[in-house]
Write a protein that holds these residues in place. Structure first.
Motif, PDB file in Angstrom:
ATOM      1  N   MET A 139       0.788  -1.084   0.016  1.00  0.00           N
ATOM      2  CA  MET A 139      -0.063  -0.030  -0.091  1.00  0.00           C
ATOM      3  C   MET A 139       1.134   1.435  -0.032  1.00  0.00           C
ATOM      4  N   LEU A 140       2.022   1.189   0.874  1.00  0.00           N
ATOM      5  CA  LEU A 140       2.816   2.448   0.743  1.00  0.00           C
ATOM      6  C   LEU A 140       3.480   2.659  -0.323  1.00  0.00           C
ATOM      7  N   ARG A 141       3.748   1.377  -1.179  1.00  0.00           N
ATOM      8  CA  ARG A 141       4.502   1.571  -2.500  1.00  0.00           C
ATOM      9  C   ARG A 141       3.590   2.297  -3.307  1.00  0.00           C
ATOM     10  N   ASN A 142       2.376   1.889  -3.497  1.00  0.00           N
ATOM     11  CA  ASN A 142       1.268   2.522  -4.444  1.00  0.00           C
ATOM     12  C   ASN A 142       0.677   3.785  -4.100  1.00  0.00           C
ATOM     13  N   THR A 186       2.817   6.191  -2.699  1.00  0.00           N
ATOM     14  CA  THR A 186       4.161   6.604  -3.343  1.00  0.00           C
ATOM     15  C   THR A 186       4.014   6.968  -4.793  1.00  0.00           C
ATOM     16  N   LEU A 187       3.655   5.878  -5.548  1.00  0.00           N
ATOM     17  CA  LEU A 187       3.463   5.995  -6.645  1.00  0.00           C
ATOM     18  C   LEU A 187       2.708   6.629  -7.246  1.00  0.00           C
ATOM     19  N   TYR A 188       1.332   6.714  -6.642  1.00  0.00           N
ATOM     20  CA  TYR A 188       0.147   7.852  -7.057  1.00  0.00           C
ATOM     21  C   TYR A 188       0.776   9.272  -6.674  1.00  0.00           C
ATOM     22  N   LEU A 189       1.240   9.491  -5.666  1.00  0.00           N
ATOM     23  CA  LEU A 189       1.870  10.730  -5.286  1.00  0.00           C
ATOM     24  C   LEU A 189       2.907  11.360  -6.405  1.00  0.00           C
ATOM     25  N   LEU A 190       3.482  10.480  -6.824  1.00  0.00           N
ATOM     26  CA  LEU A 190       4.765  10.957  -7.588  1.00  0.00           C
ATOM     27  C   LEU A 190       4.110  11.162  -9.074  1.00  0.00           C
ATOM     28  N   LEU A 191       3.056  10.429  -9.484  1.00  0.00           N
ATOM     29  CA  LEU A 191       2.437  10.754 -10.845  1.00  0.00           C
ATOM     30  C   LEU A 191       1.599  11.964 -10.610  1.00  0.00           C
ATOM     31  N   ALA A 192       1.040  12.124  -9.552  1.00  0.00           N
ATOM     32  CA  ALA A 192       0.062  13.501  -9.366  1.00  0.00           C
ATOM     33  C   ALA A 192       1.005  14.523  -9.473  1.00  0.00           C
ATOM     34  N   PHE A 193       2.331  14.585  -8.801  1.00  0.00           N
ATOM     35  CA  PHE A 193       3.257  15.707  -8.841  1.00  0.00           C
ATOM     36  C   PHE A 193       3.709  15.876 -10.354  1.00  0.00           C
ATOM     37  N   LEU A 194       4.037  14.580 -11.038  1.00  0.00           N
ATOM     38  CA  LEU A 194       4.393  14.869 -12.314  1.00  0.00           C
ATOM     39  C   LEU A 194       3.342  15.670 -13.481  1.00  0.00           C
TER      40      LEU A 194
END
Length: 227
Positions: free
Chosen positions: A1-4, A6-14
């Protein structure tokens, strides 16, 4: 869940950062992160609110003298590099390795990225963000747009931002009316606009103004003017 997450937050930032850069390619910047940071400092230091003197103007309303002066003062290879002046960076490192003081090698593009999107805090993470935003604006904006953004959001005094507000504050004229001497004087204060004042220039500022005027002539004023 933590990895997912993090990936969502990174995608949102990009996605968000790309969208903001795309939007600011066309529309005036209503403010900058650095201006907002000045308000934050006011609240922390004095618990007060002090208005920012800032007026956006288009490239047609900015004297070509202002463009020439800031390029001569801050980034003489502005039209040649792609956001990072590797020659200047290497030179700065060489001087430091020989025992000299480590000097800044930030380009105009990097300064736009820092002032528009980031706070003055220094860290490797923030430096990484600076690189990201610098790459974005170099890819998505023209050099002319980067220069106009820089002239509009650069700090020229205490709570004084942008070439239009600075021209009116110090000289009582619009940015379009700046002559070479006035433009060079404003550019001379950019390294430390709080301590260096265009209306009360120190000997250092006057010497720097003279040097900038000389650089403007050496670089080819008309070449910069007609970019």
């Amino acid at each position: 869940m933590l990895r997912n997450t993090t990936l969502y937050l990174l995608l949102a930032f990009l996605v968000t950062s790309i969208a903001f850069c795309a939007l600011l390619r066309w529309v005036p910047a209503p403010t900058s992160t650095f201006m907002l940071y000045r308000h934050f400092e006011d609240l922390i230091d004095d618990q007060t609110f002090k208005a920012i003197d800032y007026t956006w103007v288009s490239s047609e309303k900015i004297s070509s003298n202002a463009s020439a002066a800031v390029i001569a003062a801050e980034d003489q290879r502005f039209f040649q590099h792609s956001g990072f002046d590797l020659n200047s960076i290497q030179s700065s490192i060489d001087v430091y390795m020989e025992g000299g003081r480590l000097r800044g090698a930030s380009t105009i593009s990097q300064q736009v990225a820092k002032n528009l999107f980031l706070t003055p805090a220094k860290s490797f993470f923030r430096k990484g963000l600076e690189v990201w935003f610098t790459l974005l604006i170099e890819i998505m904006w023209s050099k002319e747009r980067i220069l106009v953004m820089y002239l509009n959001i650069a700090e020229f005094g205490d709570h004084l931002f942008g070439i239009e507000a600075a021209s009116r504050h110090y000289f009582g004229i619009s940015a379009k009316q700046l002559n070479r001497s006035q433009a060079a004087l404003l550019a001379a204060t950019l390294p430390n606009p709080i301590a260096l004042r265009a209306n009360r220039p120190s000997n250092y500022v006057l010497k720097r103004q003279y040097w900038i005027l000389k650089q403007m002539r050496n670089l080819g004023y008309h070449h910069i003017k007609n970019r």
